[in-house]
Design an enzyme around this catalytic site. Structure first.
Site, short mmCIF file in Angstrom:
data_model
loop_
_atom_site.label_atom_id
_atom_site.label_comp_id
_atom_site.label_asym_id
_atom_site.label_seq_id
_atom_site.Cartn_x
_atom_site.Cartn_y
_atom_site.Cartn_z
N GLU A 166 52.28 50.34 -48.30
CA GLU A 166 52.63 50.59 -49.69
C GLU A 166 54.00 49.97 -49.94
O GLU A 166 54.94 50.25 -49.20
CB GLU A 166 52.67 52.09 -49.96
N ARG A 224 50.35 58.43 -34.46
CA ARG A 224 51.49 57.70 -34.98
C ARG A 224 52.63 57.71 -33.98
O ARG A 224 52.64 58.50 -33.03
CB ARG A 224 51.95 58.32 -36.30
N LYS A 239 59.30 57.91 -44.41
CA LYS A 239 59.81 57.03 -45.45
C LYS A 239 60.62 57.82 -46.48
O LYS A 239 61.62 57.34 -47.01
CB LYS A 239 58.66 56.28 -46.12
#
Length: 563
Positions: free
Chosen positions: A37, A262, A272
């Site tokens: 994104e 992850r 983020k």
């Protein structure tokens, strides 16, 4: 061993599955995508995904798309798109197609109409709080919206009004009609379109409704004929929704989603949202601050793409969550630079030393190897003069017995030169150390009879006349604790390490080093690996320490984990 399998490639459960599927003829080729994104900079966690998504197709003759999931125009900017592309290229990868979810807005809109026409979606005029309250909990089912049973024609009319900009933000949403009693909350009539009168970086004002990430993501994969949608474990619960949408829409292909754990690293944050806060609140200098785990920050600090790729390969791909010590990432950088970095000398905290029996006004050029284990890297000439600088830490006036550096009456060898003896300590009227007076044992020069004479200490130095003044930035862990913000009652910024950056304004570097360019690297002997910073020039060089020669944090990290 399968004919597709490469012995040297690191194995993991995803790779093994692909091998089985190729052997069974299930796919002609593997197609993956890296789908960031564009609302921030990539970090080291993204690097794990990049390496996985690019390396697997490359190994098996497939390809990878770079797709920007740009469905939220409020947070997306062109600068993030540019930074992401730069990071992927810097890591050494090339994508076949550069794609955007916004490329498919018309197709996705038609997919939404398809759901409406088949009674599988409806327009809900409730606000977000009401929808959230009706959603239920993990132990209690949700309740139906009062608008769930609208007619197809009424739903379509309302959705077209949403599309045409006739309704304000928040007036209504489009929801998929699945099952409000489903055990998986993601299947409880999720929102798939929202009204947002916001200019989009690529489509401008063409649209005032935008698909949700969940609706756009899986369908974009299908449109691009992605075979394997590789994503982290937090999307595992979303997979049934992606599958439901693929089953009920006229998509051209069916991607298969596979989840993996992850990346988590201690003494930093990989959220983020938290990284954005660190930047926005001024706790760091920007997205490329060398203390951040962003790829831009790591690159500026001095990490190489090879070291990051090797790190990602070493930690592997599993389903199990774990926390990797930051020292593992640093070790991969040391391993890479140790064999490639040319050696130079620098003094970070200078102490003047006068060689009283060295000819005044004379410069002697000494030959030094650029790399002690690699003769192919050649040699360089290093200037020796009567006045030199050594590190302040390499002298103690009242030294303990096992201090093998310089002390009054003691001897050390100057790197690439000769043995010296400290004869006099010169201080000012206030008793502050000013300089040391030493004598040279000329017989210990290379080629002289006493060249092999041994002393227990060897120190580095630079010529006071020829050395270049430089600013040196020493970076450390950004946080003081392994898991910043792990306690939900505390704010993660409370754990910031006030000593994460030390700036030295009076360092002296070996002449010639100031001509280095951003992207070069070298080892300052006994000090660590350093790189030029973009803030510097040849007239005013600025250098960043990428990593120390040894893992000075290993013992402390162990104590923190145990205590």
């Amino acid at each position: 061993m399968s004919s597709n399998e490469q012995p040297s490639a690191p194995t993991n459960f995803i790779r093994n599955r692909i091998i089985r599927e190729l052997d069974a003829g299930q796919y002609e080729r593997i197609v993956t995508r890296f789908p960031p994104e564009p609302n921030g900079y990539l970090h080291i966690g993204h690097a794990k995904s990049i390496v996985l998504n690019f390396a697997l197709p490359e190994e098996f003759g497939g390809y990878t798309n770079l797709r920007f999931d740009d469905t939220n125009p409020e947070k997306e900017e062109q600068r993030y798109i540019d930074a992401i592309k730069e990071d992927v290229c810097w890591l050494g990868y090339e994508w076949k197609n550069e794609c955007y979810a916004s490329d498919y807005f018309e197709t996705l809109y038609n997919y939404a109409l398809h759901l409406l026409d088949n009674g599988l979606a409806y327009v809900d005029e409730q606000d977000a709080d009401a929808i959230r309250e009706q959603r239920g909990t993990l132990t209690e089912p949700g309740t139906n919206s009062p608008h769930r049973d609208r007619s197809v024609s009424e739903n379509r009319l309302l959705f077209e009004r949403m599309r045409n900009g006739q309704l304000p933000d928040g007036a209504c949403v489009l929801r998929a009609k699945i099952d409000m009693t489903a055990s998986n909350i993601n299947l409880r009539d999720p929102v798939i379109y929202r009204i947002r009168h916001q200019e989009h970086p690529r489509t401008g004002n063409d649209w005032c409704i935008y698909p949700s990430y969940d609706f756009a993501h899986g369908q974009s994969d299908a449109i691009e004929h992605i075979t394997h949608s590789l994503c982290t474990l937090e999307f595992e619960d979303h997979r049934p929704l992606y599958d439901w949408l693929v089953e009920h829409l006229p998509v051209p292909s069916r991607p298969h989603q596979i989840e993996f754990a992850r990346l988590n690293i201690d003494f930093t944050v990989l959220s983020k949202r938290r990284l954005t806060r660190l930047v926005d609140e001024g706790h760091v200098s920007g997205w490329d601050d060398p203390r951040l785990p962003t790829l831009a920050g790591l690159r500026r600090r001095g990490f190489t793409p090879e070291s990051i790729r090797n790190f990602c390969t070493e930690i592997g791909v599993t389903k199990s969550e774990s926390i990797i010590p930051f020292g593992v990432l640093e070790r991969n950088l040391r391993d890479d630079l140790n064999v490639r970095a040319p050696r130079r000398m620098a003094v970070l905290k200078p102490l003047k030393l006068v060689l009283t029996n060295f000819p005044e006004g004379e410069t002697e050029w000494l030959e030094a190897a650029n790399h002690p284990q690699n003769p192919d890297m050649g040699t360089r000439n290093v200037p020796m003069t009567r006045e030199i600088f050594i590190e302040q830490d390499d002298f103690l006036e009242e030294a303990p017995k096992k201090f093998f550096r310089l002390k009054p009456g003691g001897e050390v060898r100057l790197r690439n030169a000769f043995i010296i003896r400290c004869d006099e300590v010169v201080k000012d009227e206030a008793g502050n150390l000013v300089e040391l007076h030493c004598t040279v044992d000329h017989e210990t020069r290379s080629g002289q009879p006493g060249a092999d004479r041994k002393v227990k200490g060897t120190i580095h130095w630079v010529s006071a006349e020829h050395a270049v003044k430089a600013e040196v930035r020493l970076y450390d862990r950004l946080f003081k604790v392994p898991h910043p913000g792990g306690d939900k009652e505390r704010d993660f910024v409370e754990h910031l390490n006030e000593q994460s950056l030390e700036v030295l304004h009076d360092a002296r570097i070996e002449p010639g080093t100031e001509q280095s360019q951003v992207g070069d690297f070298f080892q300052f002997e006994r000090l660590g690996y350093f790189v030029p910073d973009p803030d510097g020039t040849s007239d005013a060089p600025v250098l960043n320490r990428a990593v120390t020669l040894r893992d000075t944090w290993a013992k402390l990290e162990k104590q923190l984990r145990q205590g």
